[in-house]
Scaffold this active site. Sequence first.
Site, short mmCIF file in Angstrom:
data_model
loop_
_atom_site.label_atom_id
_atom_site.label_comp_id
_atom_site.label_asym_id
_atom_site.label_seq_id
_atom_site.Cartn_x
_atom_site.Cartn_y
_atom_site.Cartn_z
N ARG A 68 0.84 -1.21 0.00
CA ARG A 68 0.00 0.00 0.00
C ARG A 68 0.87 1.25 0.00
NH1 ARG A 68 -4.95 0.83 -1.42
NH2 ARG A 68 -5.57 -1.04 -0.24
N GLN A 85 -7.94 -7.85 -8.24
CA GLN A 85 -7.90 -6.39 -8.31
C GLN A 85 -6.54 -5.88 -8.80
OE1 GLN A 85 -10.29 -4.14 -7.59
NE2 GLN A 85 -9.32 -2.25 -6.90
N ARG A 90 1.92 -6.33 -9.70
CA ARG A 90 2.37 -5.73 -8.44
C ARG A 90 2.63 -6.77 -7.35
NH1 ARG A 90 -2.95 -2.98 -5.60
NH2 ARG A 90 -4.34 -4.77 -5.80
N HIS A 160 0.39 3.57 -10.41
CA HIS A 160 -0.57 3.97 -9.36
C HIS A 160 0.14 4.79 -8.28
CE1 HIS A 160 -3.88 3.88 -6.68
NE2 HIS A 160 -4.29 2.65 -6.87
N ASP A 205 -12.85 8.89 -6.64
CA ASP A 205 -12.30 7.78 -7.41
C ASP A 205 -12.77 7.96 -8.85
OD1 ASP A 205 -11.12 5.48 -8.27
OD2 ASP A 205 -12.32 4.11 -7.05
N GLU A 264 -2.64 9.21 -10.92
CA GLU A 264 -1.85 8.25 -11.67
C GLU A 264 -2.14 8.32 -13.16
OE1 GLU A 264 -3.95 4.16 -10.73
OE2 GLU A 264 -4.27 5.67 -9.17
#
Length: 291
Positions: A68, A85, A90, A160, A205, A264
């Site tokens: 995170r 997700q 990543r 991101h 968002d 991002e």
Amino acid sequence: MAQNDQQNRIERFMGRGGFPCLRLSHVSGFSAVISEYGAHILSWRSPEEQELLFTSEAAIFETGKPIRGGIPVIFPQFGKGALPQHGFARVRPWRVVRESIGASDAVSVTLRMNSDKETELAWSHPFTVELDIVLTDVLLISLRVINTGRATFSFTSALHTYFRVGDISMVSIQGLRDLEYSDFLVDRRVFTENRDEVLIGGPIDRAYSDSPETVMIESRHDRLRFLITKEGFTDTVVWNPWDVGARAILDLKPEEYREMICAESGNILSPVMVEPGDIHTSAQILRIERF
């Protein structure tokens, strides 16, 4: 260390979770830390040793878990879909394939991830992905997606980026006026931005389509501007979960939403198509200004 004592160098060390990391230092005084796990940029510091990226104190450093904060690489899926997700890039091991240290110019590394039996179980396409990280007094991140198979594939992607700010209520984002955006908080309904400065006063968002080459974040609390320049990416995402959203995220402390803003660069709203043997390149350049 005084700025004139700085030199270009690359140092290797074992980071949290036992993940191999590299620390890039540039003669300008800027530095960056990259984890080979996820090709994840964990830190970007100014010559004054100010941390410019946000990483949660509750971040989990375990294989199979996303970290995170910092700059995760999102590939081959942004958000929800057939894959977990934000895809698998990543949470996969990458390896360093190139390093370069100049006397006064850039310090750079290239990390690579290849498809294997595990990725093909989730996403059946052979590929190679490379991430170039080039540090000077700016931070250049370039993502190359290579189709090594015999069939065309499509993907979505993003870098991101979590920027660290002193007070989210004193942050504005400029360069998005008159753009259409998909609001992920209301079933991806499409709206048009009518503000010169996007202020953050609650959960946000959004994916802004066909955003300009450069978008700016201004943090009045820190008297700092982040300039985000993109190439090969079409969209800009702005995200902050605010208080209610933060409480639902296990690897984010409840009050940490005040210290971060995600803005991002990505190819999100329209997937990228890559023919067999072709390469798609996209890049994000980060720089700061004081005011």
